[in-house]
Design a protein around this motif. Structure first.
Motif, PDB file in Angstrom:
ATOM      1  N   LYS A   1       0.830  -1.208   0.000  1.00 40.57           N
ATOM      2  CA  LYS A   1       0.000   0.000   0.000  1.00 40.57           C
ATOM      3  C   LYS A   1       0.875   1.272   0.000  1.00 40.57           C
ATOM      4  O   LYS A   1       0.626   2.210  -0.755  1.00 40.57           O
TER       5      LYS A   1
ATOM      6  N   TYR B   1       3.948   1.560  -0.989  1.00 38.08           N
ATOM      7  CA  TYR B   1       4.662   1.661  -2.269  1.00 38.08           C
ATOM      8  C   TYR B   1       3.755   2.284  -3.331  1.00 38.08           C
ATOM      9  O   TYR B   1       4.145   3.208  -4.035  1.00 38.08           O
ATOM     10  N   GLN B   2       2.535   1.735  -3.422  1.00 45.15           N
ATOM     11  CA  GLN B   2       1.599   2.213  -4.454  1.00 45.15           C
ATOM     12  C   GLN B   2       1.266   3.687  -4.253  1.00 45.15           C
ATOM     13  O   GLN B   2       1.239   4.469  -5.199  1.00 45.15           O
ATOM     14  N   HIS B   3       1.082   4.060  -3.013  1.00 44.42           N
ATOM     15  CA  HIS B   3       0.717   5.424  -2.676  1.00 44.42           C
ATOM     16  C   HIS B   3       1.838   6.395  -3.054  1.00 44.42           C
ATOM     17  O   HIS B   3       1.612   7.409  -3.726  1.00 44.42           O
TER      18      HIS B   3
ATOM     19  N   SER C   1       4.404   5.860  -5.114  1.00 49.13           N
ATOM     20  CA  SER C   1       4.652   5.855  -6.564  1.00 49.13           C
ATOM     21  C   SER C   1       3.616   6.703  -7.274  1.00 49.13           C
ATOM     22  O   SER C   1       3.949   7.479  -8.173  1.00 49.13           O
ATOM     23  N   ALA C   2       2.367   6.547  -6.853  1.00 47.78           N
ATOM     24  CA  ALA C   2       1.293   7.312  -7.487  1.00 47.78           C
ATOM     25  C   ALA C   2       1.509   8.811  -7.297  1.00 47.78           C
ATOM     26  O   ALA C   2       1.116   9.626  -8.137  1.00 47.78           O
TER      27      ALA C   2
ATOM     28  N   CYS D   1       7.022  -4.066  -6.225  1.00 48.67           N
ATOM     29  CA  CYS D   1       7.285  -2.878  -5.393  1.00 48.67           C
ATOM     30  C   CYS D   1       8.764  -2.487  -5.410  1.00 48.67           C
ATOM     31  O   CYS D   1       9.263  -1.921  -4.444  1.00 48.67           O
TER      32      CYS D   1
END
Ligand code: TXA
Ligand code: MG
Length: 350
Positions: A255, A257-259, A261-262, A282
């Motif tokens: 979560k 990582y995604q946050h 990166s986004a 990730c």
């Protein structure tokens, strides 16, 4: 200045020994990390270490020896030191002992004690024997950066600044020696390292751990070991430690990582070998097995350096329990993260 990197053979050790006797600096491998050595009896040579590293003058250096007879010219030897030397020298244990006036103020930053250790790495031992001088040597990194565990790491920081780096491959332990104060009653670990609290206690009974090992110094608190005062081991990106139950940590890393990166940040995770597959999307870096803090210690600094190489901006890392070698790992990782941490369950409910 041209910086030469050479494997240790007889000619290179002779050259290194000559440079040290002349007051120059030589980087050499030890079982913990690479050291940046100078003749400890030559105040100017010692000052050159501080200049090469960009190190604050009030942070004292460790003196390296190969033979206990050298101690007579360096420090008083408290009784308890004999037992500890028998058990752990040569090896990753540094002891603070009352200094003698032969040691320049520059080495001890004016303190009344001097830190001494006898490294076990064969190249370090051969060099110390050949030059037969006490050698002051901090880790061979620029001040604030992760300590070097390969000759290539030293070159990254010291190219053009020192004449010679002796290449002895990658350092076994990977984190610096244990710094133990034996001058103030119950022995106290100021910096955890390759020799653990448990190992020490088997030899001398109770051993304390300085409070600042796992937290920042508090306002007005005096640093027992000046090195603990400074920002340390930090990559350029922001490191965040993720704590909690195993599967929740893995989910939280995804979560986070995604946050990040986004949001447009170059992002990476530092995770255990066992979680590489689950975190494969990730940009994971393997920090060794979950059950083997020795593996994490061995590759920690290299991983932190690779974060800079890859220009990572947001780095999320797993943690190990602060026991055994895990204490040394968390002491470094905590500082790399400037003690920034999050709880996995909270991340998942946000
Ligand atoms: O494994 C190691 O110890 C490596 C290798 C090269 O031997 N050396 C190393 O040195 O890590 P350095 O300078 O990076 O770290 C020495 C630490 C610092 O935190 C310093 O403040 C502390 O030891 N220290 C040295 N002399 C001291 C003294 N007299 N009192 C309190 N702390 C001391
Ligand atoms: Mg250091």
């Amino acid at each position: 200045m041209e910086t030469r990197v050479s494997s240790a053979d007889e000619a290179v050790l002779a050259e290194a020994s000559r440079l040290l006797a002349e007051g120059q600096l030589v980087a050499f491998p030890t079982e913990t990390v690479y050291g940046l050595g100078a003749n400890a009896l030559n105040a100017q040579a010692v000052l050159n270490i501080f200049a090469a590293k960009g190190r604050p003058a009030d942070n004292p250096l460790i003196v390296h020896i190969w033979n206990r007879e050298q101690l007579a010219g360096i420090c008083e030897v408290p009784e308890i030191a004999e037992k500890l030397m028998d058990a752990f020298w040569p090896g990753p244990l540094t002891m603070l002992m009352p200094r003698k006036s032969t040691i320049p103020d520059a080495v001890t930053a004016g303190l009344s004690t001097v830190a001494v250790r006898m490294p076990s790495h064969p190249v370090a031992a051969a060099l110390l024997k050949q030059c037969n001088l006490p050698i002051a040597a901090p880790s061979a990194n620029r001040s604030g950066k992760p300590s070097p565990t390969t000759a290539a790491h030293v070159l990254e920081d010291m190219q053009g600044i020192i004449p010679l780096i002796i290449d002895g491959g990658s350092c076994d332990v990977g984190v610096e020696s244990t710094v133990l104060d034996i001058c103030n009653g119950t022995p106290c670990i100021l910096r955890p390292g390759g020799v653990t609290k448990n190992m020490l206690e088997k030899v001398v009974g109770e051993v304390k751990v300085a409070g600042s090992v796992l937290r920042p110094l508090q306002a007005g608190e005096k640093a027992l070991s000046p090195g603990m005062r400074y920002k340390h081991y930090s990559p350029d990106g922001q490191v965040t430690l993720v704590e909690g139950e195993e599967q929740q940590v893995v989910a939280a890393l995804v979560k986070l990582y995604q946050h990040a990166s986004a949001a447009g940040h170059r992002t990476s995770v530092m995770c255990f070998t066992e979680h590489m597959e689950a975190l494969k999307d990730c940009h994971p870096h393997d920090i060794g097995s979950r059950d083997k803090p020795e593996e994490v210690a061995h590759c920690l600094f290299d991983t932190l350096r690779r974060m800079d190489e890859e220009k990572m901006e947001a780095i999320f890392s797993e943690v190990v329990p602060p026991e055994g070698m895990g204490l040394a790992v968390m002491n470094r990782l905590g500082r790399a993260a400037a003690f920034r941490s999050v709880q996995a369950d909270q991340v998942l409910t946000e």
